[in-house]
Motif scaffolding. Sequence first.
Motif, PDB file in Angstrom:
ATOM      1  N   PRO A  67       0.708  -1.140  -0.071  1.00  0.00           N
ATOM      2  CA  PRO A  67      -0.082   0.132  -0.048  1.00  0.00           C
ATOM      3  C   PRO A  67       0.776   1.342   0.017  1.00  0.00           C
ATOM      4  N   GLU A  68       2.001   1.292   0.646  1.00  0.00           N
ATOM      5  CA  GLU A  68       2.699   2.682   1.000  1.00  0.00           C
ATOM      6  C   GLU A  68       3.718   2.869  -0.562  1.00  0.00           C
ATOM      7  N   PHE A  69       3.446   1.984  -1.431  1.00  0.00           N
ATOM      8  CA  PHE A  69       4.200   2.323  -2.444  1.00  0.00           C
ATOM      9  C   PHE A  69       3.155   2.393  -3.819  1.00  0.00           C
ATOM     10  N   MET A  70       1.920   2.632  -3.606  1.00  0.00           N
ATOM     11  CA  MET A  70       0.909   2.652  -4.505  1.00  0.00           C
ATOM     12  C   MET A  70       1.025   4.059  -5.163  1.00  0.00           C
ATOM     13  N   GLU A  71       1.243   4.990  -4.453  1.00  0.00           N
ATOM     14  CA  GLU A  71       1.200   6.393  -5.028  1.00  0.00           C
ATOM     15  C   GLU A  71       2.547   6.466  -5.882  1.00  0.00           C
ATOM     16  N   GLN A  72       3.757   6.129  -5.733  1.00  0.00           N
ATOM     17  CA  GLN A  72       4.883   6.232  -6.393  1.00  0.00           C
ATOM     18  C   GLN A  72       4.843   5.381  -7.574  1.00  0.00           C
ATOM     19  N   THR A  73       4.260   4.319  -7.593  1.00  0.00           N
ATOM     20  CA  THR A  73       3.877   3.374  -8.591  1.00  0.00           C
ATOM     21  C   THR A  73       2.856   3.959  -9.858  1.00  0.00           C
ATOM     22  N   ARG A  74       1.916   4.523  -9.112  1.00  0.00           N
ATOM     23  CA  ARG A  74       0.993   5.173 -10.249  1.00  0.00           C
ATOM     24  C   ARG A  74       1.727   6.319 -10.604  1.00  0.00           C
ATOM     25  N   ASN A  75       2.235   7.141  -9.886  1.00  0.00           N
ATOM     26  CA  ASN A  75       3.063   8.471 -10.527  1.00  0.00           C
ATOM     27  C   ASN A  75       3.963   7.968 -11.688  1.00  0.00           C
TER      28      ASN A  75
END
Length: 206
Positions: A67-75
């Motif tokens: 979960p904590e890596f989802m934002e950077q993956t989507r970016n």
Amino acid sequence: MWKAAGRTAELEESEERYRDLFQNANDIIYTQDLSENYTSINKAGERITGYSNAEVIKLKMAQVVAPEFMEQTRNLLALKVENKPGTATELEILTKDGRRVSLEVSIRLTYRDGKPNGVQGIARDITERKQVEEAIREKSAVLENAVEGIARLDPEGRYVTTNQAYAEMVGYAPEEMIGTEWPVTVHVEDRRKWRLPTNRCWTKAG
């Protein structure tokens, strides 16, 4: 007709080579659509994640990426879609049995009829490397925060590392000591007492 048959044979051969490379690569190779649904994964991916290809294609990215890596993956995905720089990142995934695996991931867009329709990713398992890096950080923190003076010498008797406590005892800054031969930092009358084997840690109480 012969030319068409030849082109078909070449295309089939090329596709077979791609399938072979895809399945036998040491790194994870996967594909997903732009709605974050996985569409394929190779054998390395099956081995590392614990999911079969049949299971993976039923999963969305958010079910695998921590979960904590989802934002950077989507970016990262957004940057590719907008044709901006940024093709690699480090993240963690959750395997089928709940383990965390650290990956170094690079992606590229796939196209159909000239329009982006998905992503192909290559992911390298860097879990062991990250564990070693963390162990080094922890060891460095222990060294730096130790009350005792601690230093390490190379086989030629030059300082390789030293903590703040040791540096203060001999009157130097830690960065000044790296590469310096130990006798320079010890009073001449004390040098005989300090003739210890090198390539080891020295501990000196204050």
